[in-house]
Design a protein around this motif. Structure first.
Motif, PDB file in Angstrom:
ATOM      1  N   SER A  69     -13.777 -58.408  -7.646  1.00  0.00           N
ATOM      2  CA  SER A  69     -12.446 -57.485  -8.554  1.00  0.00           C
ATOM      3  C   SER A  69     -11.447 -58.476  -9.158  1.00  0.00           C
ATOM      4  O   SER A  69     -11.034 -58.218 -10.184  1.00  0.00           O
ATOM      5  CB  SER A  69     -11.782 -56.564  -7.540  1.00  0.00           C
ATOM      6  N   ARG A 114     -14.239 -60.765 -15.511  1.00  0.00           N
ATOM      7  CA  ARG A 114     -13.790 -59.438 -14.879  1.00  0.00           C
ATOM      8  C   ARG A 114     -13.977 -58.220 -15.854  1.00  0.00           C
ATOM      9  O   ARG A 114     -13.917 -56.932 -15.633  1.00  0.00           O
ATOM     10  CB  ARG A 114     -12.176 -59.615 -14.565  1.00  0.00           C
ATOM     11  N   ARG A 118     -15.720 -54.687 -14.914  1.00  0.00           N
ATOM     12  CA  ARG A 118     -14.963 -53.303 -15.259  1.00  0.00           C
ATOM     13  C   ARG A 118     -15.842 -52.451 -16.076  1.00  0.00           C
ATOM     14  O   ARG A 118     -15.782 -51.192 -15.680  1.00  0.00           O
ATOM     15  CB  ARG A 118     -13.695 -53.543 -15.637  1.00  0.00           C
ATOM     16  N   GLU A 122     -17.252 -48.736 -14.989  1.00  0.00           N
ATOM     17  CA  GLU A 122     -17.173 -47.826 -15.794  1.00  0.00           C
ATOM     18  C   GLU A 122     -18.416 -46.807 -16.396  1.00  0.00           C
ATOM     19  O   GLU A 122     -18.202 -45.594 -16.672  1.00  0.00           O
ATOM     20  CB  GLU A 122     -16.106 -48.000 -17.046  1.00  0.00           C
TER      21      GLU A 122
END
Length: 124
Positions: A69, A114, A118, A122
Motif C-alpha cells: 500500500s 502505488r 490502486r 479499483e
C-alpha cells in the motif's frame, strides 16, 4: 548494552521471518482454495493473462508477501512495503532478497507502482 541490542535485533529478525512464513502460508492456502473452485468444465478466461483477482508479482512485497500500500524503493533497486523494510533496516543493513550489504538505508517512494496498485484494486 551491546548484548541487549544484539538480542533485540535477533528477536526482531526471528519475528520478521515468522511473519513472512505465516504470510506465505496464507497466500499458498488462498491460491489452493482458488484452484479448488468448481469450474473445471469451463474454459479459463485467463488463458492469455492472469485472473483479475490475482495481483501481479510486482505488487507483492517480498518481505510480507502481501500487496503493498506504501511501496518504496531501497538501495538494492527492489520495491518493498515501507513499514516492512523500515523494520528490516532497523536491525540490518543488507538486502532482504540477496543479503548483500546495501550502500544506503535510504528509501524512496515508488509513486508509479502505488498508482498501478490502486488502479488494479479499483478495477477488481
Amino acid at each position: 548494552a551491546e548484548e541487549a541490542g544484539l538480542a533485540a535485533a535477533l528477536e526482531e529478525s526471528a519475528r520478521l521471518q515468522d511473519e513472512k512464513r505465516a504470510a506465505e502460508e496464507r497466500r499458498a492456502a488462498e491460491e489452493q482454495a482458488r484452484g479448488a473452485r468448481p469450474n473445471a468444465g469451463e474454459p479459463s478466461e485467463s488463458a492469455a493473462s492472469p485472473a483479475p483477482e490475482e495481483p501481479p508479482d510486482d505488487f507483492i512485497c517480498p518481505i510480507t508477501t502481501e500487496i503493498m500500500s506504501d511501496p518504496v524503493v531501497a538501495a538494492d533497486g527492489q520495491s518493498y512495503e515501507r513499514s516492512a523494510i523500515e523494520r528490516w533496516l532497523s536491525t540490518k543493513s543488507t538486502s532482504p532478497l540477496t543479503s548483500a550489504e546495501l550502500e544506503s538505508k535510504g528509501l524512496f517512494p515508488n509513486h508509479s507502482l502505488r498508482r498501478m496498485i490502486r488502479l488494479w484494486q479499483e478495477q477488481r
